[in-house]
Write an enzyme that holds these catalytic residues in place. Structure first.
Site, PDB file in Angstrom:
ATOM      1  N   ASP A  39       0.850  -0.784  -0.367  1.00 32.25           N
ATOM      2  CA  ASP A  39       0.480  -0.218  -0.721  1.00 32.25           C
ATOM      3  C   ASP A  39       0.873   1.857   0.125  1.00 32.25           C
ATOM      4  O   ASP A  39       0.936   2.197   1.443  1.00 32.25           O
ATOM      5  CB  ASP A  39      -0.956  -0.598   0.954  1.00 32.25           C
ATOM      6  CG  ASP A  39      -2.347  -0.937   1.022  1.00 32.25           C
ATOM      7  OD1 ASP A  39      -2.647  -1.889   0.170  1.00 32.25           O
ATOM      8  OD2 ASP A  39      -3.088  -0.661   1.022  1.00 32.25           O
TER       9      ASP A  39
ATOM     10  N   ASN B 240      -3.268  -4.901  -1.080  1.00 30.09           N
ATOM     11  CA  ASN B 240      -4.129  -4.685  -2.020  1.00 30.09           C
ATOM     12  C   ASN B 240      -4.624  -3.686  -2.697  1.00 30.09           C
ATOM     13  O   ASN B 240      -5.471  -3.613  -3.764  1.00 30.09           O
ATOM     14  CB  ASN B 240      -5.248  -5.173  -1.374  1.00 30.09           C
ATOM     15  CG  ASN B 240      -6.178  -3.467   0.064  1.00 30.09           C
ATOM     16  OD1 ASN B 240      -4.926  -3.303   0.563  1.00 30.09           O
ATOM     17  ND2 ASN B 240      -7.038  -2.982  -0.084  1.00 30.09           N
ATOM     18  N   HIS B 241      -3.570  -2.924  -2.328  1.00 30.33           N
ATOM     19  CA  HIS B 241      -3.919  -1.447  -3.702  1.00 30.33           C
ATOM     20  C   HIS B 241      -2.720  -1.162  -4.736  1.00 30.33           C
ATOM     21  O   HIS B 241      -2.900  -0.017  -5.634  1.00 30.33           O
ATOM     22  CB  HIS B 241      -3.297  -0.404  -2.682  1.00 30.33           C
ATOM     23  CG  HIS B 241      -4.889   0.711  -1.756  1.00 30.33           C
ATOM     24  ND1 HIS B 241      -5.762   1.338  -2.180  1.00 30.33           N
ATOM     25  CD2 HIS B 241      -5.123   0.331  -0.570  1.00 30.33           C
ATOM     26  CE1 HIS B 241      -7.075   1.765  -1.814  1.00 30.33           C
ATOM     27  NE2 HIS B 241      -6.493   0.488  -0.714  1.00 30.33           N
TER      28      HIS B 241
ATOM     29  N   HIS C  79      -2.755  -3.236   6.364  1.00 34.48           N
ATOM     30  CA  HIS C  79      -3.781  -2.661   5.967  1.00 34.48           C
ATOM     31  C   HIS C  79      -4.973  -2.514   7.095  1.00 34.48           C
ATOM     32  O   HIS C  79      -5.788  -1.897   6.467  1.00 34.48           O
ATOM     33  CB  HIS C  79      -4.159  -4.396   5.538  1.00 34.48           C
ATOM     34  CG  HIS C  79      -4.895  -4.714   4.629  1.00 34.48           C
ATOM     35  ND1 HIS C  79      -5.459  -3.838   3.969  1.00 34.48           N
ATOM     36  CD2 HIS C  79      -5.977  -5.203   4.916  1.00 34.48           C
ATOM     37  CE1 HIS C  79      -6.672  -4.736   3.153  1.00 34.48           C
ATOM     38  NE2 HIS C  79      -7.004  -5.642   3.997  1.00 34.48           N
TER      39      HIS C  79
END
Length: 307
Positions: A83, A115-116, A239
């Site tokens: 991220d 996840n980004h 996260h």
């Protein structure tokens, strides 16, 4: 051909001043970084001492503060758990700097996928728009999102501390299961690779449906069993925003590290990094946001049409 050391040093110096590289430089940087990352593993081995960092989210001046607190690269070994982009004002400069440091000091810096680090998410949460605004086209976004496919999913410090962005997966009982995944692709909507980047620890036992709409929640029983099966002492992940910058949970089987202070420039949280020393001793360093810089013009310029 790899860039000359002098070139990459000049680029790092420029980026440390929050000055973006040219489109051509980004293209070459990403091409070189791919040749390094393709040789790394889904479970990338890391030696101590190393300093473990959580989400950065384009908060460039706070990344510089992190290096001030934790030590500059390459003097300090770093492991970043994903991220790097979206939400902050300086995703381009942030991810450019981390990738340039990786190319220059490949054995001193480990950068995992969050996840980004995905095409779909970055089109919603800011990185795509920032690239359009700063470069006038989406080429730089494409170079970086193509590179993101190569980032390792997890890391293992001295066979004891397991690091990843999100959390565990019901499809993955062992590190060998993770080693057998084909990671070089866009983050899928579901399945084991998605879970590693999206899951969260939870107070309830067992597996649960994640409110995020991807990944799962996992209980203390799951984390304890995973650590026992794989001979681990700790799962370190990022996260989730935690107000103190770090948070132990699940009977100290899991720790969350979050390294973006005053997240989104309004959450009021501290940030932290985790130093793991020569003898695997652990020390958290907390830090506040860097002094506010003048915010850039962030109004979204909508193109007349999308090609």
């Amino acid at each position: 051909m790899p860039p000359a050391t002098g070139d990459i040093d000049r680029q790092i110096e420029q980026l440390m001043e929050c000055k973006a590289l040219s489109e051509t430089e980004v293209k070459m940087l990403c091409e070189h970084a791919k040749t390094i990352l393709v040789e790394e593993y889904n479970v990338q081995p890391v030696k101590c001492p190393v300093t473990v960092c959580g989400d950065i989210h384009g908060q460039f001046y706070d990344l510089i503060e992190l290096f001030r607190i934790g030590g500059s690269s390459p003097d300090t070994n770093y492991l970043f758990m994903g991220d790097y982009v979206d939400r902050g004002y300086y995703s381009v400069e942030t991810v450019s700097l981390l990738v340039a440091l990786k190319v220059r000091y490949r054995d001193r810096l480990t950068i995992l996928r969050g996840n980004h680090e995905s095409r779909q998410i970055t089109q919603v949460y800011g990185f795509y728009d920032e690239c359009l605004r700063k470069y006038g086209n989406a080429n730089v976004w494409k170079h970086f999102t193509d590179l993101f496919d190569y980032l390792p999913l997890t890391a293992l410090i001295e066979s004891q501390v397991f690091c990843l962005h999100g959390g565990l997966s019901p499809s993955l009982d062992t590190l060998d299961n993770i080693r057998s995944l084909d990671r070089i692709q866009e983050v899928p909507h579901e399945g084991p690779m998605c879970d590693l980047l999206w899951s969260d620890p939870d107070d309830r036992c067992g597996w649960g449906i994640s409110p995020r709409g991807a990944g799962y929640t996992f209980g203390q029983d799951i984390a304890t069993q995973f650590n026992h099966t794989n001979g681990l002492s700790l799962i370190s992940r990022a996260h989730q925003l935690v107000m103190e910058g770090f948070n132990w949970c699940q009977e100290k089987n899991v720790v969350t590290v979050f390294s973006a202070p005053n997240y989104c420039y309004r959450c009021g949280n501290m940030a932290a990094i985790l130093e793991i020393g020569e003898n695997m001793d652990q020390n958290f360093l907390q830090f506040d946001p860097a002094p506010r810089q003048v915010e850039p013009e962030t109004t979204r310029k909508t193109p007349d049409y999308f090609l």
